[in-house]
Design a protein around this motif. Structure first.
Motif, PDB file in Angstrom:
ATOM      1  N   GLN A 103       9.433  61.331  83.291  1.00 57.72           N
ATOM      2  CA  GLN A 103       8.798  62.309  84.365  1.00 57.72           C
ATOM      3  C   GLN A 103       8.433  63.423  83.722  1.00 57.72           C
ATOM      4  O   GLN A 103       7.511  63.924  84.794  1.00 57.72           O
ATOM      5  CB  GLN A 103      10.147  62.082  85.883  1.00 57.72           C
ATOM      6  CG  GLN A 103       9.668  60.740  85.920  1.00 57.72           C
ATOM      7  CD  GLN A 103       8.558  61.079  86.833  1.00 57.72           C
ATOM      8  OE1 GLN A 103       7.334  61.195  87.442  1.00 57.72           O
ATOM      9  NE2 GLN A 103       8.090  59.152  86.820  1.00 57.72           N
ATOM     10  N   SER A 112      12.675  66.398  89.441  1.00 58.31           N
ATOM     11  CA  SER A 112      12.276  65.431  89.944  1.00 58.31           C
ATOM     12  C   SER A 112      13.727  65.611  91.055  1.00 58.31           C
ATOM     13  O   SER A 112      14.188  64.977  91.400  1.00 58.31           O
ATOM     14  CB  SER A 112      12.705  64.261  89.014  1.00 58.31           C
ATOM     15  OG  SER A 112      11.657  64.017  87.813  1.00 58.31           O
ATOM     16  N   ASP A 145      11.982  59.594  92.828  1.00 58.63           N
ATOM     17  CA  ASP A 145      11.075  58.915  91.173  1.00 58.63           C
ATOM     18  C   ASP A 145       9.445  59.558  91.365  1.00 58.63           C
ATOM     19  O   ASP A 145       9.190  59.523  90.325  1.00 58.63           O
ATOM     20  CB  ASP A 145      11.330  57.951  92.094  1.00 58.63           C
ATOM     21  CG  ASP A 145      12.850  57.267  91.649  1.00 58.63           C
ATOM     22  OD1 ASP A 145      13.622  57.944  90.821  1.00 58.63           O
ATOM     23  OD2 ASP A 145      13.451  56.298  92.095  1.00 58.63           O
ATOM     24  N   ASN A 146       9.084  59.735  93.049  1.00 54.37           N
ATOM     25  CA  ASN A 146       7.813  60.054  92.803  1.00 54.37           C
ATOM     26  C   ASN A 146       7.143  61.409  93.007  1.00 54.37           C
ATOM     27  O   ASN A 146       5.660  61.313  93.485  1.00 54.37           O
ATOM     28  CB  ASN A 146       6.966  59.074  93.869  1.00 54.37           C
ATOM     29  CG  ASN A 146       7.273  59.073  95.065  1.00 54.37           C
ATOM     30  OD1 ASN A 146       8.422  59.870  94.735  1.00 54.37           O
ATOM     31  ND2 ASN A 146       6.493  58.494  95.871  1.00 54.37           N
ATOM     32  N   TYR A 191       3.336  64.205  93.420  1.00 52.97           N
ATOM     33  CA  TYR A 191       2.856  63.825  94.291  1.00 52.97           C
ATOM     34  C   TYR A 191       2.748  62.110  93.765  1.00 52.97           C
ATOM     35  O   TYR A 191       1.256  62.307  93.338  1.00 52.97           O
ATOM     36  CB  TYR A 191       2.693  64.109  95.706  1.00 52.97           C
ATOM     37  CG  TYR A 191       3.610  62.929  97.282  1.00 52.97           C
ATOM     38  CD1 TYR A 191       4.837  62.234  96.608  1.00 52.97           C
ATOM     39  CD2 TYR A 191       2.823  62.519  97.570  1.00 52.97           C
ATOM     40  CE1 TYR A 191       5.223  61.437  97.261  1.00 52.97           C
ATOM     41  CE2 TYR A 191       2.978  61.890  98.254  1.00 52.97           C
ATOM     42  CZ  TYR A 191       4.207  61.150  98.956  1.00 52.97           C
ATOM     43  OH  TYR A 191       4.606  60.158 100.150  1.00 52.97           O
ATOM     44  N   ALA A 192       3.504  61.065  94.053  1.00 50.95           N
ATOM     45  CA  ALA A 192       2.435  59.700  93.754  1.00 50.95           C
ATOM     46  C   ALA A 192       2.884  58.582  94.203  1.00 50.95           C
ATOM     47  O   ALA A 192       3.867  58.851  95.055  1.00 50.95           O
ATOM     48  CB  ALA A 192       2.778  59.453  92.481  1.00 50.95           C
ATOM     49  N   GLU A 195       2.747  53.167  94.032  1.00 54.02           N
ATOM     50  CA  GLU A 195       3.981  52.424  92.498  1.00 54.02           C
ATOM     51  C   GLU A 195       2.337  52.963  91.441  1.00 54.02           C
ATOM     52  O   GLU A 195       2.390  52.981  89.999  1.00 54.02           O
ATOM     53  CB  GLU A 195       3.594  51.047  92.002  1.00 54.02           C
ATOM     54  CG  GLU A 195       4.455  49.950  93.096  1.00 54.02           C
ATOM     55  CD  GLU A 195       4.481  48.767  92.825  1.00 54.02           C
ATOM     56  OE1 GLU A 195       3.160  48.419  92.039  1.00 54.02           O
ATOM     57  OE2 GLU A 195       4.937  47.819  92.820  1.00 54.02           O
ATOM     58  N   ASN A 196       2.489  54.126  91.555  1.00 55.54           N
ATOM     59  CA  ASN A 196       2.235  55.567  90.565  1.00 55.54           C
ATOM     60  C   ASN A 196       0.463  55.573  90.485  1.00 55.54           C
ATOM     61  O   ASN A 196      -0.403  55.980  89.471  1.00 55.54           O
ATOM     62  CB  ASN A 196       2.236  55.716  89.305  1.00 55.54           C
ATOM     63  CG  ASN A 196       4.230  55.758  88.963  1.00 55.54           C
ATOM     64  OD1 ASN A 196       4.159  57.105  90.237  1.00 55.54           O
ATOM     65  ND2 ASN A 196       4.513  55.530  88.878  1.00 55.54           N
ATOM     66  N   GLY A 226      -2.430  59.724  92.024  1.00 54.77           N
ATOM     67  CA  GLY A 226      -1.493  60.378  92.285  1.00 54.77           C
ATOM     68  C   GLY A 226      -1.710  61.896  92.221  1.00 54.77           C
ATOM     69  O   GLY A 226      -3.199  61.918  92.480  1.00 54.77           O
TER      70      GLY A 226
END
Length: 786
Positions: free
Chosen positions: A103, A637, A640-641, A687-688, A691-692, A695
């Motif tokens: 990340q 981070s 995770d997103n 920010y995602a 599942e990305n 974004g």
């Protein structure tokens, strides 16, 4: 002789015995999609033994002591990985390493700091690295590489919003811009248009070394920016990347729509690999927050830009390679507008009006870069070697000026031919002390001039030959203490033929203010001996300190002195070269998903490089200078997103006018805005979702205030001394992965349509550049990768 034979035999047996106690490690490094990770860094923990993977992700470590080892593998954009490997004497251990995306990209592999690949945590100084992912993220908003770097690099002055990076210093001093180590800057006559040297789509990563450095020679007084060009990313014989885009103003769309197309083909087959790419962009009118067309001087509106890029590589063996690179770039403004200059005192902005343009299109007429490189490992004494030969030719055309008699346009023309060779030889003193020595020779011939387009000579040809041997030592002590030190000897000779200064006029009165007179040429010679040393301690992730001292060497802007000469012989002009001493101390702190870096620096020189206008003539001030500042960077981070980051940059500088080694006397003055930038703040929020696949990136840039000077007797500010008032800019971009191969992007520049004057417009105080910044604009693009 008979007595010597048993001794010789014993030595051979001992050598054979020692060699038999070693083995080797071979392997490949892949990503989570089983694609090779090229140029990743592979090191044995606790030693200085290491290498980098080739284009196929393969690596080879020979003569590794038998026993248990920990292998550290890292690459830009990936999380570092440590694996245990057991080496048996006389055997080869084969491993396969899989790296996960990072990340934050905190363990980048860099080459610019030492001319040899190493991880960023082995460098005892401050470095900023922009990965390809970071570049693509900013390309959603702007294709101007000057804007991209300004938003990402602490210590780099605010973007000018134009094609010129004049006044955009790095830590208060001029920087050296390179492409794969080939210089693009023209220190002999610094036209300050070197940052726009290639299209961003041809860049793999950008490495910014901050603070004076001599590692690449002349010109890096404030540091260097090295554009590393694209490399094949997959093993397939043919892969393709197509990008289509459209840009325009959100304030007034009329005539503002522009288009962009970029096509790249790349692949690998057997020992051969290649990258072929081309890009074309045509911009529409650029408009400010009020919808008025921005003036054309150094403008980027109505500009046609072309870029052609070829890189061909052949691996003789997995670790010996030849590579040929060629890049062509052109960016010319073709407009029907002429400037209508405003008034700084009345705060009346300069604008553009329809009219007949004089002269030829301004901008980069052409920039050619041809670069041949041989590289490999396991050479003499297990050394890594690199040999380069390069050619660079550039013509940068400036806007029409009435200051010349009958008017005219100047251009900075430069042709560089160079060769470089180096060896990096490992050594080991004991189990806890080992390292490597990098040594070599650089040779550069640079012929630079500044004529007018019509052939009149403003700055004559300056023919420079620069020869510089160098050596760099790196030692790892007790695993975590890294020492680096080096020496470089610069020998420079510059030849200038006899010339006559150009006749210039006062554009207000029309009277001749420089009638022109003959100046005798000659030779200028310089010798400089430069040192650097640094320490970094990596024992604790919570606090990793580093400190360094480095010297840089810069032949002052001789061209600007020659064109404004008031003596009849160049030997009477103060053209002494500048040696810069850079002191730096900082630390990196990592705690879970947080990384923070803080650094302070001081830069001194016995000779100055700032200038001022006297009676309409630009005069370089050679008084001692001291520059100091701090920088801070934080990345975290949160989830995770979800990630967040921010930077802060502060720099200040003064001239020791009475030259008494103090900078606090009443007569000592601050450096102007062309050298010292106002404080800069930046921040981002990523920010995602899904599942990305979707974004968002919110980006903030804030410029603080700087007010160091008094009004002059005319009730205004001298050039370079205008106060800078704060302003804030916000950009927003979104990316949606429509399928495995197709991504749709949209970006908004200056989201809140801030009505502002860029910092350069404020401190320069001249109506010629008293231009507002770009208003709200959009950038829509689609990328297809096959």
């Amino acid at each position: 002789m008979k007595k010597l034979l048993p001794l010789l035999a014993m030595c051979m047996l001992l050598s054979a015995s020692a060699f038999s106690q070693t083995g080797s490690i071979r392997g490949t490094v892949l990503d989570t999609e089983n694609q090779p990770v090229s140029f990743s860094s592979v090191f044995l923990k606790g030693t200085n033994t290491g290498t980098t993977t080739n284009e196929k992700g393969a690596f080879n470590l020979e003569r590794v002591n038998a026993g248990e080892h920990r292998l550290i593998v890292s690459a830009i954009g990936f999380e570092q990985k440590v694996i245990a490997v057991t080496v048996n004497a006389g055997e080869t251990q084969t491993v396969q390493v899989s790296l996960s995306p990072s990340q934050q990209g905190l363990n980048e592999v860099v080459i610019s700091a030492s001319r040899t690949p190493e991880t960023i945590d082995q460098v005892p100084s401050s470095i900023t690295v922009l990965s390809r992912k970071a570049i693509e993220e900013d390309l959603m908003v702007s294709t101007n590489i000057i804007d991209i770097l300004s938003n990402k690099v602490p210590g780099l002055a605010p973007s000018t919003g134009t094609s010129s990076n004049w006044g955009q210093t790095l830590r208060g001093r001029a920087m050296l811009v390179m492409i794969d180590g080939v210089p693009q800057s023209t220190p002999l006559r610094n036209g300050a248009v070197d940052m726009r040297a290639l299209d961003p789509d041809a860049i793999e990563q950008v490495e910014v070394i901050k603070g004076a450095t001599a590692i690449y020679g002349n010109g890096a007084a404030g540091g260097l920016i090295n554009y590393i060009t694209r490399t094949p990313r997959q093993q397939k014989p043919l892969s393709a990347r197509t990008s289509l885009g459209m840009t325009g103003s959100l304030v007034d769309a009329d005539n503002s729509i522009g288009a962009r197309v970029s096509q790249m083909f790349y692949g690998k087959t057997g020992k051969f690999d290649y990258v072929l790419s081309g890009a074309y962009e045509q911009s529409g009118e650029w408009k400010d927050a009020e919808g008025d067309v921005l003036p054309p001087d150094y403008g980027l509106g109505e500009t046609d830009s072309y870029n052609g890029f070829v890189k061909l590589g052949y691996d003789f063996t997995p670790f010996n390679r030849v590579q040929l690179t060629y890049n062509y770039y052109s960016s010319e403004q073709k407009t029907n507008y002429v400037p209508q200059y405003g008034n700084y005192q009345n705060r009346q902005k300069s604008t553009a009006v329809l009219g007949e343009t004089l002269g030829v299109p301004q901008g980069v007429r052409s920039n050619h870069n041809l670069h041949l490189r041989f590289s490999g490992e396991q050479a003499f004494l297990s050394s890594r070697y690199e040999a380069d030969a390069y050619f660079q030719s550039v013509d940068n055309v400036f806007f029409w000026s009435p200051n010349f008699e009958f008017g005219g346009q100047s251009l900075v023309s430069s042709v560089k031919k160079g060769a470089r060779g180096l060896l990096t030889t490992p050594y080991k003193i004991s189990a806890s002390v080992e390292g490597d020595v990098t040594y070599g020779l650089d040779v550069l011939n640079d012929i630079t001039s500044q004529p007018l387009v019509d052939g009149r000579i403003w700055v004559p040809e300056m023919n420079m030959l620069n020869v510089a041997p160098f050596v760099q030592l790196k030692t790892a002590i007790a695993e975590d203490l890294i020492f680096k030190g080096g020496f470089r000897a610069e020998k420079v000779n510059i030849e200038v033929e006899d010339y006559t200064t150009l006749r210039t006029v006062n554009p207000t009165t029309g009277e001749i203010d420089n009638p022109g007179f003959a100046v005798k040429g000659g030779e200028l010679g310089y010798n400089a001996y430069l040192f650097n040393a640094g320490l970094r301690y990596n024992k604790f992730e919570l606090f990793t300190p580093y400190a360094s001292f480095s010297q840089g060497f810069s032949v002052a802007d001789i061209g600007v002195m020659l064109r404004s000469a008031r003596v009849d012989d160049i030997s009477k002009i103060s053209t002494e070269a500048i040696v810069i001493n850079n002191y730096e101390a900082g630390f990196v702190s990592k705690f879970r998903k947080l990384r923070f870096e803080g650094v302070g620096f001081v830069s001194t020189s016995e000779l100055g490089a700032s200038g001022q206008y006297k009676d309409g003539v630009f005069v370089v001030m050679r008084t001692p200078e001291k520059i100091y500042g701090v920088e801070a960077t934080a990345d975290v981070s949160l989830l995770d997103n979800l990630s967040f980051g921010a930077t802060y940059s502060f720099v200040e500088g003064k001239m020791d006018v009475n030259q008494n080694d103090k900078f606090s006397d009443a007569g000592d003055v601050y450096l102007g805005g062309e050298r010292i930038s106002a404080p800069k703040y930046t921040a981002y929020l990523r920010y995602a979702l899904f599942e990305n696949k979707l974004g968002f990136n919110l980006q903030y840039t804030g410029i603080g205030a700087r007010d160091r000077f008094e009004l002059n007797e005319k009730g205004t500010y001298n050039f370079y001394q205008g106060p800078v008032e704060p302003y804030q800019l916000v950009n927003l971009s979104a990316s949606y992965k429509m399928s495995k191969n197709t991504t749709f992007n949209i970006g908004v520049e200056n989201l809140f349509n801030e009505d502002y004057f860029p910092a350069r417009s404020q401190w320069f105080t001249s109506p010629t550049l008293y231009t507002k910044g770009k208003g709200a604009a959009f950038n829509v693009s689609m990328v297809v990768e096959l």
